[in-house]
Enzyme design. Structure first.
Site, mmCIF file in Angstrom:
data_model
loop_
_atom_site.group_PDB
_atom_site.id
_atom_site.type_symbol
_atom_site.label_atom_id
_atom_site.label_comp_id
_atom_site.label_asym_id
_atom_site.label_seq_id
_atom_site.Cartn_x
_atom_site.Cartn_y
_atom_site.Cartn_z
ATOM 1 N N CYS A 108 0.796 -1.235 0.000
ATOM 2 C CA CYS A 108 0.000 0.000 0.000
ATOM 3 C C CYS A 108 0.824 1.278 0.000
ATOM 4 O O CYS A 108 0.303 2.344 -0.290
ATOM 5 C CB CYS A 108 -0.947 0.013 1.202
ATOM 6 S SG CYS A 108 -0.099 0.294 2.765
ATOM 7 N N GLN A 172 -7.030 13.714 2.392
ATOM 8 C CA GLN A 172 -8.346 13.795 3.033
ATOM 9 C C GLN A 172 -8.228 13.224 4.448
ATOM 10 O O GLN A 172 -8.109 13.959 5.403
ATOM 11 C CB GLN A 172 -9.414 13.103 2.178
ATOM 12 C CG GLN A 172 -9.772 13.928 0.941
ATOM 13 C CD GLN A 172 -10.867 13.312 0.081
ATOM 14 O OE1 GLN A 172 -11.649 12.480 0.518
ATOM 15 N NE2 GLN A 172 -10.944 13.734 -1.160
ATOM 16 N N GLY A 323 16.129 -8.130 -0.766
ATOM 17 C CA GLY A 323 15.120 -7.079 -0.531
ATOM 18 C C GLY A 323 14.064 -7.491 0.460
ATOM 19 O O GLY A 323 13.215 -6.696 0.856
ATOM 20 N N VAL A 327 10.961 -13.556 1.177
ATOM 21 C CA VAL A 327 11.060 -14.226 2.484
ATOM 22 C C VAL A 327 10.246 -13.468 3.539
ATOM 23 O O VAL A 327 9.586 -14.074 4.387
ATOM 24 C CB VAL A 327 12.546 -14.326 2.914
ATOM 25 C CG1 VAL A 327 12.667 -14.878 4.331
ATOM 26 C CG2 VAL A 327 13.310 -15.214 1.936
ATOM 27 N N SER A 410 15.387 -8.405 -5.633
ATOM 28 C CA SER A 410 16.527 -8.740 -6.490
ATOM 29 C C SER A 410 16.103 -9.597 -7.669
ATOM 30 O O SER A 410 15.131 -10.353 -7.605
ATOM 31 C CB SER A 410 17.582 -9.481 -5.680
ATOM 32 O OG SER A 410 17.064 -10.746 -5.291
ATOM 33 N N LEU A 466 22.976 -18.667 -6.867
ATOM 34 C CA LEU A 466 22.865 -18.034 -8.179
ATOM 35 C C LEU A 466 23.727 -16.768 -8.143
ATOM 36 O O LEU A 466 23.474 -15.869 -7.344
ATOM 37 C CB LEU A 466 21.410 -17.683 -8.483
ATOM 38 C CG LEU A 466 21.165 -16.867 -9.754
ATOM 39 C CD1 LEU A 466 21.681 -17.585 -10.988
ATOM 40 C CD2 LEU A 466 19.684 -16.556 -9.919
ATOM 41 N N GLU A 1325 -21.722 10.492 0.232
ATOM 42 C CA GLU A 1325 -21.952 9.160 -0.335
ATOM 43 C C GLU A 1325 -22.388 9.139 -1.789
ATOM 44 O O GLU A 1325 -22.103 8.178 -2.507
ATOM 45 C CB GLU A 1325 -23.060 8.454 0.468
ATOM 46 C CG GLU A 1325 -22.731 8.243 1.910
ATOM 47 C CD GLU A 1325 -23.948 7.746 2.664
ATOM 48 O OE1 GLU A 1325 -24.007 6.545 2.941
ATOM 49 O OE2 GLU A 1325 -24.836 8.568 2.934
#
Length: 1393
Positions: A108, A172, A323, A327, A410, A466, A1325
């Site tokens: 978010c 707001q 990063g 995990v 990554s 890797l 609304e």
């Protein structure tokens, strides 16, 4: 983002006045509680910077000191815990509460901060944004963190980003604002004059639930270098020329909500510098391995590849974390635990970027942002023929996660995790990328495709690392493409993705080599290798295409997924992607040899262009104030939200930002895992053993009321003997930290005995006759007789899914026992303090006068913080009473979504009788709403859906019933619009069907049946629809509806795979709460002897600007400037028995009360003013005090005289009506079901606006929430009633990419409303329903597809109208293949409730 090319600029220290400010901030920064100020570093002995290195075993190594900077201030953490994230460290340890918790999963952006690092080899500083909720503090060694407090504050200097966000009305509720500020600020540190595209990309990872993004983007545009013209070419004019058409010459209207001249300029030399000490550390200190030991976990950060290989051999199960975006969420949300974690980010070999003869090699630890920048560069430097792979990979990188995720995640992590949703793996595998692997004493290179295609020795062993990924150049005659389809275009995991490559024999269209990989189809990336080998040697033509589709469907098995995407949709996408690849390649062949290859038909061309997110253009039109209005009178002016600047600086305090109370405890709840079951036993023994646990609280600990009977069925605090939904609170754990409380809650064992029946869906409730009473009915005219006289009858039903409130601040309570007389302070994020007071008092068995409920502001609510907040506050209060300590109870996003319920899922069944000319004569409808397990507001929501179902139409003969279904789901509750957005969608659906049947256009049917003159509604209330018709006509005109409809039809004739749709929808929204006592209000106004005024009232500030408007009211009434008036908090101690801030009524009713109080005071002051008319306000007040005139007054408003008699089916339940209309245009991609919102024009009648900036913000925010409801937001439950969608990763609310590219809002001029304060109307609304104009525009586009393809059967579109439904409705050869495919036997893993 890449670092600034010139590192030297940040090497220079700040200019001196700012340096003073920075040091002052340094001094202001509080030391962590319970300790003195942190000692400064005293050289090598204390810091341990120069300790010998070496890969010791994690247990044997002494822990290092963690050294980093926050806002220019050095932090030395002696006991860094690898499990601690930066977010909790900032908030709990450093007491920097500007950075917010929104979801905990990087979805978010509320916790965005800027991280700056220095690279000694290149002498560059890199600034990048990151989610603090996913960043372990241990990875920050040597980094500088900047939070919103470090950017600027009201104490020092407000930064231009903060100032403009506030003054452009971009906040707001303000909860997402610090994250927005940090995303924009970081971009500006790297690019002081960004392009609009960079700006839009920077915000893709930030969600806002209030504003609809338009004002935030307005603030952003002020920093962009090119002026952004609108490209509004529908009538051949740009928006700057077009304004003449939009305005009526006579009216005095205004289009600017803020003044650019007020903004301070952005001066890059004024920013915090990168700490020179960190530069020296990076340049002079030998790099060495770092060890950090936590309570349960060890973090090891090696500096060389050999050392990493040794560690991996010693700890083969330890994950490598760069990063923490893979995990981290696994540990947080899925309970995975790793005792040892290895952090290889500092190893040079893993960060390599190298161009070679045949391509590009990227280190596995390179972030996705670095990869993106490197590829972008390479594409600009190499010939096009060589960069096809780069382009395809880059395309996927652009939409993968938000900027904050890409900056830390990554490349290697993405590959190694082998997630099925990885957008990169399919394209990298198809492109023959090669992985370099290393383990102790061994190195090897394997093609990535081998891992997924099941070739040879292809598994990566646990001790292998890797090291790098080689991405090859493309060759002559080779074509590479990547595709994805996700629930939202940006920052969303894909449903299905693909990577495809073909190589032709030289100079021919004969396939030499083909590779096709898919993601999202199975548990990992899969390869269609049999298909590829079968097609090798074939020509690239239609026969090959048919064969390929058949083979792919046969080869790629798609199991059902827990997230509930239908298998058919995934399969359709799989072959649609191949078809799209087929077209791309045909088109490319044409460019190389137009003589031999004719390419593709012109009308197919547009589908090769993906939808892109552009900076939206917008215009807001409102009526200017009268020329004779006093310059001091603020009513009617676009005034900034009172807390706007504090929102943007992070100084606005929400519940969890309140400083910790001495000895406070943290509460975590234990919820039911069964939908309907008897509780056999609760075993808390393991939970009580967890360190720091204080106690477990359950129903037995509630001193008095545990079940609240507001109707026949109770609302329940703690489950007592049985549970009635998944997510019901059974007991709660209190501990010394939120971490310990959550760990212990997970260890409580509950044994259940399942009870029958388990009712989850509306259909099951109907079958078991399970309803909350009373059922409601309204009838007018003679329905049965009318059905006998009509020309045509249609029958149908529509399903409307629920909606999660997704307020940015989750439910939060802090209960503080006072220690005497059973008093308690309760700080809570709620819309209804009085009900909190009442419920907490009842639970504790004390009179209400002992419970003080305080609300400063709420981080979004939308109806979700009424009754539910009361139950949660009771949980916290019972715990506080039992322990005698303050208790802090902040729901995690996942628990909030699981426990609290949302908008009611809805089924509308209708029968409609109409004449051939389009007149609707008879309607018979039944509404069923899924109320969940307790009544809450469900019966009222059902009733309101009946009262408002007519929307804008006069229906002479009408019968409608509404049933609230009782099911075993968490109880659904109030949500902006309260039943109207659902029942009115049903109405507009049958209106559109009548249009289909009569052959008339939907807008004609709307016009024919619209209320025309003074009439009565179906419950016999008078209605004057004059402004409804004005809004409709003005919207028609401003949107140039007919010319654009013509243009859309023309576009549709010329494009086969893309279609446009346009729709215009009217709105009548009745205002009222149905009974007088629900709209009463009080206010309290104090004038102090220095002339300053303190104002309070019963309304709650949750983003709608109520306090700003109340100060405007008081300013006008007392004739003093707004700056003299202060609002402190809403509290039950100052205003008793206040009604909820709900139903759009806050300003209406509290405004009347404030006005009443101010007039009382003025009446008392009048004799003094008359005696000294030339005096000043301060002189009058001083004189009044000396004459013993009371300077405090209460104000009161009795409420609106509203009533409804359900027996007779008539009444005056509403006081007045709001009107509006919206026209929206969309474009859909028929191959994927994806769509883009092109343009929306809204006209609203809101009387005389008290604050146009706030009101337009409310309209836009509600509209975008409506787009979410009707087209995107999908709640998914398992067949056992477990909610799957528990956070922004699974549940998609609209983001920046979803708002219309052109967005105009006009307030209807010269409209009066005699019933409300200053002739205004309650606006909160109404606008939400207008979001369905997008729904019907999509339906229009789908209709044109079906007409073109000769599909004459009626079709049903349910809400939300997702890409899946759009794709299925655009029937073609590919969807046809599904009906012939055997996937029908599959049982869905998600149900529709």
């Amino acid at each position: 983002m890449s670092g600034t090319s010139d590192g030297s600029r940040f090497g220079a220290r700040r200019l001196s006045p700012r340096r003073r400010a920075r040091c002052r901030w340094d001094r202001l920064a509080p030391a962590p509680r319970g300790r003195g100020p942190r000692p400064a570093c005293r050289g090598p002995s204390s810091c341990g910077w120069f300790r010998g290195s070496g890969a010791m075993s994690p247990q044997g190594a002494a822990a290092d000191d963690l050294i980093f900077y926050v806002n220019g201030r050095k932090v030395i953490e002696k006991n860094a815990d690898p499990e601690q994230m930066l977010l909790s460290y900032l908030r709990k340890r450093l007491r920097l509460t500007g950075t917010k918790y929104g979801c905990g999963g990087g979805g978010c952006g509320a916790c965005t901060v800027m991280i700056s690092t220095y690279e000694p080899s290149s002498k560059k500083i890199r600034h990048y944004s990151a989610n603090a909720c996913l960043l372990p503090i241990c990875c920050l060694y040597g980094a500088a963190v900047t939070t919103v407090e470090g950017v600027g504050s009201t104490e020092t200097r407000v930064h231009p980003v903060q100032e403009r966000l506030a003054k452009c009305h971009g906040s707001q509720c303000g909860f997402c604002s610090p994250g927005m500020v940090m995303s924009i600020y970081t971009l500006l540190r790297n690019y002081p004059e960004p392009t609009p595209e960079q700006m839009i990309a920077a915000l893709a990872g930030n969600l806002c639930r209030c504003t609809g993004y338009r004002p935030i983007l307005d603030a952003c545009k002020t920093f962009c270098k090119e002026s952004v013209c609108c490209q509004r070419k529908a009538n051949g004019k740009c928006c700057s020329d077009q304004e003449d058409d939009l305005f009526d010459k006579e009216e005095k209207v205004s289009t600017s909500l803020f003044s650019i001249d007020e903004f301070q300029p952005l001066d890059p030399t004024q920013e915090l510098i990168f700490p020179p000490e960190l530069m020296r550390m990076a340049e002079n200190q030998p790099k060495r391995t770092l060890f950090f030991h936590g309570e349960r976990m060890t973090w090891i950060s090696p500096v060389s590849l050999d050392e990493l290989l040794d560690l991996k051999a010693a700890h083969p199960k330890a994950p490598l974390v760069v990063g923490n975006t893979g995990v981290g969420p696994e540990m947080k949300f899925r309970g995975v635990f790793h005792p040892v974690v290895i952090a290889p980010a500092r190893i040079p070999d893993l960060n390599v970027v190298k161009y070679t003869e045949d391509g590009l090699t990227l280190g596995a630890a390179c972030s996705l942002s670095v990869a993106k920048d490197v590829l972008t560069n390479a594409i600009s430097e190499f010939p096009e023929e060589k960069t096809k792979v780069f382009c395809a990979v880059l395309k996927q990188l652009r939409t993968l996660g938000g900027e904050q995720i890409r900056n830390v995640a990554s490349l290697g992590g993405n590959i190694i995790s082998r997630k099925s949703t990885s957008d990169l793996n399919p394209v990298l595998a198809a492109s023959n990328c090669v992985l370099s692997l290393a383990s102790r004493g061994k190195k090897r290179r394997i093609p990535l495709s081998d891992i997924f295609a099941g070739v040879g020795n292809n598994t990566i062993t646990p001790e292998e690392i890797l090291v790098s990924v080689h991405i090859p150049h493309s060759r002559k005659g080779e074509y590479v493409c990547a595709f994805r389809q996700a629930p939202r275009r940006e920052n969303a995991l894909s449903i299905t993705n693909a990577g495809m490559r073909v190589l032709f024999e030289e100079g021919t269209d004969i396939i030499k080599d083909l590779s096709i990989f898919y993601g999202g189809a199975a548990s990992t990336t899969v390869c269609a290798k049999q298909t590829c080998s079968a097609l090798t040697g074939r020509h690239w033509n239609e026969q090959t295409l048919d064969e390929a589709c058949r083979l792919i469907l046969k080869e790629i098995a798609v199991p059902g997924s827990a997230s509930g995407e239908k298998v058919d949709y995934k399969k359709t996408l799989i072959i649609s992607f191949f078809y799209r690849f087929f077209l791309e390649v045909l088109q490319s062949l044409k460019t190389t040899d137009p003589y031999h290859y004719p390419g593709i038909p012109v009308e197919y061309g547009s589908v090769l262009q993906d939808f892109k997110t552009k900076m939206p253009q917008s215009i807001q039109i409102y009526q200017d104030i009268e020329p004779d209005q006093s310059p001091q009178d603020p009513v009617g002016r676009p005034i900034m939200h009172q807390s706007g600047i504090k929102h943007a600086t992070g100084e606005a305090v929400y519940i969890d930002d309140l400083p910790s109370v001495d000895g406070e405890l943290f509460l975590a709840v234990v919820t039911s895992s069964r939908a309907h079951a008897k509780i056999v036993s609760i075993d808390t023994s393991e939970a009580l053993k967890v360190p720091g646990v204080f106690d477990v609280i359950s129903a037995h600990d509630v001193p008095a009321t545990n079940e609240f009977y507001y109707s026949d069925d109770p609302e329940i605090v703690f489950a007592r003997n049985k549970v009635i939904c998944v997510g019901q609170i059974v007991c709660a754990v209190v501990a010394d930290s939120d971490v310990h409380a959550k760990q212990a809650a997970a260890k409580v064992k509950i044994e259940y005995e399942v009870l029958e029946p388990v009712i989850l869906t509306i259909e099951e409730a109907i079958k078991h006759n399970s309803f909350f009473e009373p059922k409601r009915k309204l009838e007018q005219g003679n329905v049965d007789q009318a059905f006998e006289t009509v020309d045509n009858i249609i029958e149908g039903e529509i399903h409307i899914g629920g909606q999660e409130h997704f307020y940015m601040e989750t439910q939060s309570v802090l209960a503080v026992p006072k220690g005497e007389d059973k008093e308690m302070d309760v700080y809570v994020s709620t819309q209804h303090p009085a009900v909190i007071q009442e419920m907490v008092a009842a639970s504790l068995g004390v009179p209400a006068n002992r419970i003080m409920c305080h609300v400063k502001r709420v981080g979004g609510a939308f109806g979700g913080k009424l009754l539910k907040s009361g139950l949660l506050a009771s949980v916290a209060a019972v715990a506080a009473k039992k322990t005698g300590r303050a208790v802090r109870f902040i729901l995690s996003r996942g628990d909030d979504m699981l426990i609290t319920g949302g908008r009611h899922p809805f089924i509308g069944k209708y029968k409609v009788g109409f004449m051939n000319d389009g007149r609707i004569r008879a309607v018979d409808v039944n509404y069923y709403i899924n109320g969940g397990c307790t009544p809450d507001e469900s019966v009222l929501v059902a009733a309101v859906s009946l009262l408002k179902m007519d929307n804008a139409y006069k229906i002479p003969n009408l019968r409608c019933w509404a049933y609230a279904c009782k099911t075993n789901l968490p109880s659904n509750t109030a949500f902006r619009g309260f039943g109207f957005p659902q029942s009115a969608l049903v109405t507009e659906t049958w209106i559109t069907e009548v249009a289909d049947k009569t052959g008339l256009s939907p807008e004609k049917i709307r016009e024919i049946n619209m209320y025309k003159e003074n009439e009565q509604t179906h419950f016999k209330q008078k209605l004057d629809p004059q402004n409804l018709i004005r809004c409709w006509n003005e919207c028609m005109e401003k949107s140039a509806y007919y010319s654009r409809k013509k243009a859309a039809n023309e576009f549709n004739k010329q494009n086969y795979w893309k279609k446009k749709g346009i729709a215009i929808v009217p709105l009548k929204f009745p205002f009222g709460l149905g009974t007088r006592y629900l709209s009463q209000a009080s206010a309290l106004v104090h004038i102090y002897t220095d002339g300053s005024v303190l104002l309070t009232h019963g309304g709650i500030e949750m983003g709608q600007g109520i306090h700003t408007k109340m100060i405007q009211v008081a300013s006008r009434e007392l004739n003093i400037p707004m700056s003299s008036i202060h609002f402190c908090e809403t509290s039950t101690t100052t205003v008793p028995n206040a009604c909820a801030s709900a139903g759009s009524a806050g300003t209406d009713v509290n405004g009347m009360a404030v006005k009443d109080a101010c007039q009382t005071l003025l009446k008392r002051l009048q004799p003094i003013i008359n005696k000294n008319p030339k005096g000043t306000w301060n002189e009058w007040i001083k004189e009044a005090f000396e004459q013993s005139v009371s300077l405090s007054a209460t104000g009161y408003f009795r409420g609106y005289n509203e009533n409804m008699d359900w027996e007779k089916g008539e009444g005056q339940p509403f006081t007045y009506f709001l009107f509006g209309a919206a026209c929206s245009e969309v474009e859909i991609n028929c191959l994927t079901g994806d769509h883009k919102n092109l343009r929306t024009d809204i006209v609203m009648d809101i009387g005389c606006s008290i604050n146009p900036a706030v009101d337009i913000g409310q309209i836009e925010g509600a509209f975008v929430q409506g787009i979410g409801l009707y087209t995107m937001e999908e709640l998914k439950y398992s067949p056992e009633g477990v909610l799957y969608t528990r956070g922004p990763d699974q549940y998609k609310i609209p983001a920046v990419c979803d708002i219309p590219e052109q967005f105009s809002v006009s307030l209807l001029s010269s409209s009066q409303n005699p019933h409300a304060i200053y002739a205004s109307k309650g606006i909160g609304e109404a606008g939400l329903f207008l979001g369905c104009s997008v729904f019907f525009a999509l339906r229009d586009a789908v209709t044109s597809v079906r007409n073109e393809r000769g599909l004459k059967t009626t079709f049903v579109l349910n809400s939300p109208l997702t890409a899946e439904q759009i794709r299925a409705s655009c029937a073609d050869d590919f969807t046809e293949m599904m009906t012939n495919n055997e996937s029908a036997s599959f049982t869905p893993r998600a149900i529709s409730v």
